[in-house]
Scaffold this active site. Structure first.
Site, PDB file in Angstrom:
ATOM      1  N   SER A  55      48.896  17.061 -36.854  1.00 44.68           N
ATOM      2  CA  SER A  55      48.747  18.339 -37.561  1.00 44.68           C
ATOM      3  C   SER A  55      47.417  18.982 -37.232  1.00 44.68           C
ATOM      4  O   SER A  55      46.470  18.333 -36.804  1.00 44.68           O
ATOM      5  CB  SER A  55      48.856  18.118 -39.065  1.00 44.68           C
ATOM      6  OG  SER A  55      47.621  17.672 -39.553  1.00 44.68           O
ATOM      7  N   LYS A  56      47.364  20.274 -37.461  1.00 45.89           N
ATOM      8  CA  LYS A  56      46.210  21.062 -37.088  1.00 45.89           C
ATOM      9  C   LYS A  56      44.957  20.619 -37.832  1.00 45.89           C
ATOM     10  O   LYS A  56      43.847  20.743 -37.336  1.00 45.89           O
ATOM     11  CB  LYS A  56      46.503  22.541 -37.369  1.00 45.89           C
ATOM     12  CG  LYS A  56      45.542  23.479 -36.687  1.00 45.89           C
ATOM     13  CD  LYS A  56      46.189  24.805 -36.353  1.00 45.89           C
ATOM     14  CE  LYS A  56      45.203  25.755 -35.726  1.00 45.89           C
ATOM     15  NZ  LYS A  56      45.099  25.665 -34.298  1.00 45.89           N
ATOM     16  N   ARG A  57      45.186  20.078 -39.026  1.00 48.65           N
ATOM     17  CA  ARG A  57      44.017  19.685 -39.824  1.00 48.65           C
ATOM     18  C   ARG A  57      43.173  18.617 -39.128  1.00 48.65           C
ATOM     19  O   ARG A  57      41.982  18.537 -39.312  1.00 48.65           O
ATOM     20  CB  ARG A  57      44.468  19.158 -41.185  1.00 48.65           C
ATOM     21  CG  ARG A  57      44.297  20.193 -42.284  1.00 48.65           C
ATOM     22  CD  ARG A  57      44.994  19.751 -43.534  1.00 48.65           C
ATOM     23  NE  ARG A  57      46.430  19.805 -43.366  1.00 48.65           N
ATOM     24  CZ  ARG A  57      47.267  18.815 -43.662  1.00 48.65           C
ATOM     25  NH1 ARG A  57      46.809  17.680 -44.132  1.00 48.65           N
ATOM     26  NH2 ARG A  57      48.561  18.947 -43.495  1.00 48.65           N
ATOM     27  N   GLN A  58      43.838  17.783 -38.318  1.00 46.30           N
ATOM     28  CA  GLN A  58      43.092  16.664 -37.741  1.00 46.30           C
ATOM     29  C   GLN A  58      42.614  16.881 -36.313  1.00 46.30           C
ATOM     30  O   GLN A  58      42.322  15.936 -35.615  1.00 46.30           O
ATOM     31  CB  GLN A  58      43.936  15.407 -37.841  1.00 46.30           C
ATOM     32  CG  GLN A  58      43.822  14.802 -39.215  1.00 46.30           C
ATOM     33  CD  GLN A  58      44.977  13.878 -39.473  1.00 46.30           C
ATOM     34  OE1 GLN A  58      46.120  14.291 -39.534  1.00 46.30           O
ATOM     35  NE2 GLN A  58      44.671  12.610 -39.609  1.00 46.30           N
ATOM     36  N   GLY A  59      42.561  18.117 -35.895  1.00 49.00           N
ATOM     37  CA  GLY A  59      42.063  18.364 -34.545  1.00 49.00           C
ATOM     38  C   GLY A  59      42.933  19.370 -33.850  1.00 49.00           C
ATOM     39  O   GLY A  59      43.768  20.026 -34.469  1.00 49.00           O
TER      40      GLY A  59
END
Ligand code: GLU
Length: 487
Positions: free
Chosen positions: A258-262
């Site tokens: 997911s975008k949250r993690q990179g």
């Protein structure tokens, strides 16, 4: 003939997972001499983001996943190639209207006027009773007169599929085998929304059928929706495609990428100076194992080796270190000139070289790239490498102090300044001979020679080839650094 499609909803950026779906579709089509189609699924008008389709098409083009049919650019003009168009769902609304009418006429679909409030209450009750939330079929039995009247009164409605009761829905998935579920577990799904647009589930089936798609290759997240699609094929009396649900791409913590993690946006990777070929090579291996013990594959080689039967069931971890390694391998296979052209935008960002250098002294830029290429995982890495030498920052450590305080270091610094002043061609080769002379004349050697020299020239104990670095810094700057050494 094999026909496959990549059917993204344009929502702003291209997720790495979408690129892999596109790639597997492409490889499968090419492997089987089939056609690969790009279809834009833009019926969810709320989520639509302008320009994202254009961005998507360009991104696919850059990565070499070229479709045989679908929207494409002819110069700056957006056209649609192929005989089964339009390939943009919002341009196919009449087609969906005709088909929904057919389902209504044949008793497979019905109008539903239930308000949002009623549906929410229903859901709440079911949740309290520990039941799976599901539409209760309230509007199933409305007569066509009642329906007409309520539409005439201007009531909002959706159109739902009439799920047959206690019916086995089965389909074949290449990755997971035969799958069978009971229709009682499936909702009376909405086919047409209150804004008149078809839902994804409805449009996808109509289009896959009309576009003669033989294999539906898509992400695992669509597996739970497949029974709904299969029922639609049955309602229409159409032959269903073969399904291939690809395993999820995971973060190292095994959660869905997911975008949250990179970074997950293909555009971001490209903007950082990852090579499209390397990105393609890396993602090809996320969820598929080749039949040979190799890791580096060109697009042609991927086509040659690709086998849908070797797609894995379990999720694949996206490992950015592996991608970095692979990208570095690709960078180092390029000619220095080409690598320099690719690195140039990042070099310019540092401000240490200028646009004029590209024309006036391209050879100097090539030397910079040559110096750092071994350390580059991606082209943007050159920025830090350049900064590390053009900005002088003395590393603060005991070892550095120890090296600078050697009795031989002032002798070395003085000799270097003298000899460098006389050097006309400040090439790495000449600098190497110069230090050899110092070694011979003053007996300073090995670590005691090269460590202090490196620290004086770059401020650091580690780095790329020192002779190349000094050559890039140039005569004046290098002499200045050696002259300002004092214990
Ligand atoms: N439009 C869907 C998506 O955004 C396509 C799913 C499918 O391939 O059926 O991923």
């Amino acid at each position: 003939m094999t026909r496959v499609r990549f059917a993204p909803s344009p929502t702003g950026y291209v997720h790495i997972g979408s690129l892999r779906t596109a790639l597997y579709n492409y490889l499968f089509a090419k492997k089987n001499n089939g056609s690969y189609i790009l279809r834009i699924e833009d019926t969810d008008q709320k989520r639509l983001i302008e320009d994202s389709m254009v961005n998507l098409i360009k991104c696919l083009e850059t990565t070499g996943i070229v479709h045989d049919e679908g929207p494409t650019f002819e110069g700056e003009k957006l056209i649609q190639k192929g005989e089964y168009g339009p390939y943009i769902q919002s341009e196919r609304l009449d087609i969906y209207k005709d088909h929904i009418q057919r389902l209504i006429d044949e008793g497979h679909a019905y109008h539903c006027f239930c308000s949002r409030e009623r549906l929410e209450e229903l859901r709440e009750e079911q949740r309290k009773a520990n039941q799976t939330p599901k539409y209760d079929g309230h509007c199933r039995t409305l007569t066509s007169e009642q329906v007409k009247e309520r539409i005439a009164n201007g009531e909002d409605y959706v159109i739902r599929l009439k799920m047959p009761e206690n019916h086995n829905i089965s389909f074949y998935d290449e990755v997971r085998g035969e799958i069978c579920i009971n229709s009682d577990e499936v909702d009376d799904q909405v086919l047409v929304k209150s804004d008149g647009f078809p839902t994804y589930h409805f449009a996808v089936v109509i289009d896959d059928h009309l576009m003669k798609i033989t294999h539906v290759i898509r992400g695992e997240e669509w597996l739970p929706s497949t029974p709904k699609h299969v029922l639609l094929y049955e309602a229409f009396g159409w032959e269903k495609p073969v399904y291939v649900h690809l395993p999820n791409i995971l973060n190292p913590d095994k959660k869905k990428l997911s975008k949250r993690q990179g970074d997950v946006a293909v555009e971001d990777f490209l903007a950082k100076g990852y090579l499209p070929e390397a990105l393609i090579n890396y993602i090809a291996l996320l969820g598929w194992s080749p039949d040979v013990n190799e890791e580096i594959f060109s697009m042609e080689e991927l086509v040659e080796h690709f086998d849908i039967k070797r797609v894995n069931k379990s999720g694949a971890v996206f490992d950015v270190n592996k991608l970095n390694w692979m990208n570095g391998e690709y960078i180092r296979k390029m000619t220095l000139e080409d690598a320099t052209k690719s690195a140039l935008p990042f070099m310019l960002e540092t401000g240490y070289v200028t646009k004029a250098d590209e024309i006036e002294r391209f050879e100097y830029l090539v030397r910079i790239v040559d110096t750092f290429i071994e350390k580059m995982d991606k082209f943007s890495d050159i920025k830090d490498e350049m900064k590390s030498i053009f900005e002088y920052n003395l590393e603060n450590s005991e070892e550095v102090t120890e090296m600078l305080n050697l009795d031989s270091t002032p002798v070395l610094a003085k000799a270097a300044v003298e000899k460098m002043s006389e050097l006309e061609d400040f090439s790495p080769e000449n600098l190497k001979s110069l230090f050899k002379e110092i070694q011979k004349e003053y007996g300073i050697k090995g670590k005691n020679l090269f460590m202090p020299a490196r620290i004086i020239a770059t401020g650091s104990m580690h780095g790329s080839d020192l002779m190349k670095i000094m050559s890039i810094l140039g005569k004046d700057e290098t002499i200045k650094r050696f002259s300002s050494y004092n214990r």
